[in-house]
Design an enzyme around this catalytic site. Structure first.
Site, PDB file in Angstrom:
ATOM      1  N   ASN A 185       0.822  -1.215   0.000  1.00  0.00           N
ATOM      2  CA  ASN A 185       0.000   0.000   0.000  1.00  0.00           C
ATOM      3  C   ASN A 185       0.856   1.265   0.000  1.00  0.00           C
ATOM      4  OD1 ASN A 185      -2.693  -0.735  -0.197  1.00  0.00           O
ATOM      5  ND2 ASN A 185      -2.924  -1.100   1.995  1.00  0.00           N
ATOM      6  N   ASP A 194      -5.778  -2.549  -3.228  1.00  0.00           N
ATOM      7  CA  ASP A 194      -7.135  -3.055  -3.478  1.00  0.00           C
ATOM      8  C   ASP A 194      -7.136  -4.081  -4.610  1.00  0.00           C
ATOM      9  OD1 ASP A 194      -8.079  -1.405  -1.510  1.00  0.00           O
ATOM     10  OD2 ASP A 194      -8.956   0.083  -2.864  1.00  0.00           O
ATOM     11  N   GLU A 220      -6.100  -7.477   5.151  1.00  0.00           N
ATOM     12  CA  GLU A 220      -5.437  -8.344   4.175  1.00  0.00           C
ATOM     13  C   GLU A 220      -5.651  -9.810   4.510  1.00  0.00           C
ATOM     14  OE1 GLU A 220      -2.473  -8.171   7.540  1.00  0.00           O
ATOM     15  OE2 GLU A 220      -4.098  -6.974   6.722  1.00  0.00           O
TER      16      GLU A 220
END
Length: 305
Positions: A185, A194, A220
């Protein structure tokens, strides 16, 4: 002050209400043949019959002809109860339109009695609940579905796992965690993260069995309930997921990089907390040993007495 109507006035009022209402008002004889129905019946595609003088359906049309096969016994029993004098309050059932489309209605039934109290038919009101059921289904989906991956969410997962435990069903629980997800991320952006989650969710759908229940239970983290498998069978299934993911190079956004996952397997037994605790501990071991691996739960060792 109360309102008193003559018989003729009551008939006119009934006609006005029946024509303007979306409810379907009908009358049957004791055998369940519809001898009169309001214009709302045309919403099901059942036209009024000329044989009935332009009012209602032909006498040969039975109430059960409007009902989906799986609900006919339920409606038949309700009709019999009404004839016996019971007030049958609203209940839902699937109806069939002329084009065989299934639509949901709720139904209320009351007996029609002669002066001597003997029943000569049943009066019914059908009201469409399609919109309410559609709204209910959308709310259910929103409550139990992860919007990003389309998988079930943590609430649904907990409910399904508790059901398996209450029913005494055999099976295993697998947990998966995307390795270094926070780094993905930070380095590639949240949209890339995503996409990784979506790709992994699709991979789980592709590699797991039809009966396996896949949920996203955290940022996650994914959980899979594998019904009717032994730990050995579950190990083979889940190891394939880990190795397949590691062999793939994910192209996400403008970058191409390897994505791996750590996984664990525990038998579904004893309680929800026990099952989750054993799976979580095995997952912790998998991550502590370097990630990109599968760990099975360790057998509980009893202290020597």
């Amino acid at each position: 002050m109360g309102m008193n109507f003559t018989f003729q006035e009551s008939s006119v009022l009934y006609g006005m209400l029946a024509e303007s209402s979306t409810d379907i008002i009908f009358k049957t004889d004791p055998d369940g043949a519809i001898v009169h129905a309001s214009p709302g019946m045309e919403r099901l595609g059942h036209k009024a019959s000329d044989a009935a003088g332009g009012e209602g359906l032909a006498p040969q049309r039975l109430l059960l002809d409007l009902v989906a096969p799986e609900a006919r016994q339920q409606v038949a029993k309700a009709h019999a109860r009404a004839l016996a004098g019971d007030d049958v309050d609203w209940f839902e059932f699937p109806a069939l339109a002329e084009d065989s489309r299934k639509r949901w209605f709720e139904l209320r039934l009351r007996a029609l009695l002669r002066a001597d109290g003997a029943p000569y038919g049943v009066l019914g009101v059908m009201r469409s609940v399609d919109e309410l059921r559609s709204l209910s289904e959308r709310l259910f989906t929103a409550t139990y579905t992860d919007a990003l991956t389309g998988l079930t969410n943590r609430a649904a997962f907990v409910s399904m796992l508790r059901h398996m435990l209450d029913a005494g069903m055999d099976g295993c629980l697998a947990l998966f965690s995307i390795d270094f997800f926070r780094t993905i991320n930070m380095q590639y952006g949240q949209s890339a993260g995503d996409e990784v989650l979506t790709v992994f969710g699709d991979l789980l759908r592709e590699l797991l069995r039809t009966d396996d229940l896949i949920s996203r239970i955290g940022s996650e983290r994914f959980a899979v309930i594998l019904p009717r498998v032994t730990p050995v069978e579950a190990e083979g299934i889940c190891r394939r997921v880990v190795t397949t993911l590691a062999d793939l190079k994910q192209t996400v956004g403008e970058g191409t990089f390897a994505v791996t996952a750590s996984a664990s397997v525990a038998r579904i037994a004893t309680s929800l907390d026990s099952t989750m605790g054993r799976a979580e501990m095995a997952l912790f071991v998998a991550r502590a040993k370097g990630r990109n691996r599968l760990e099975m739960e360790k057998p509980v060792r009893l202290a020597a007495g």
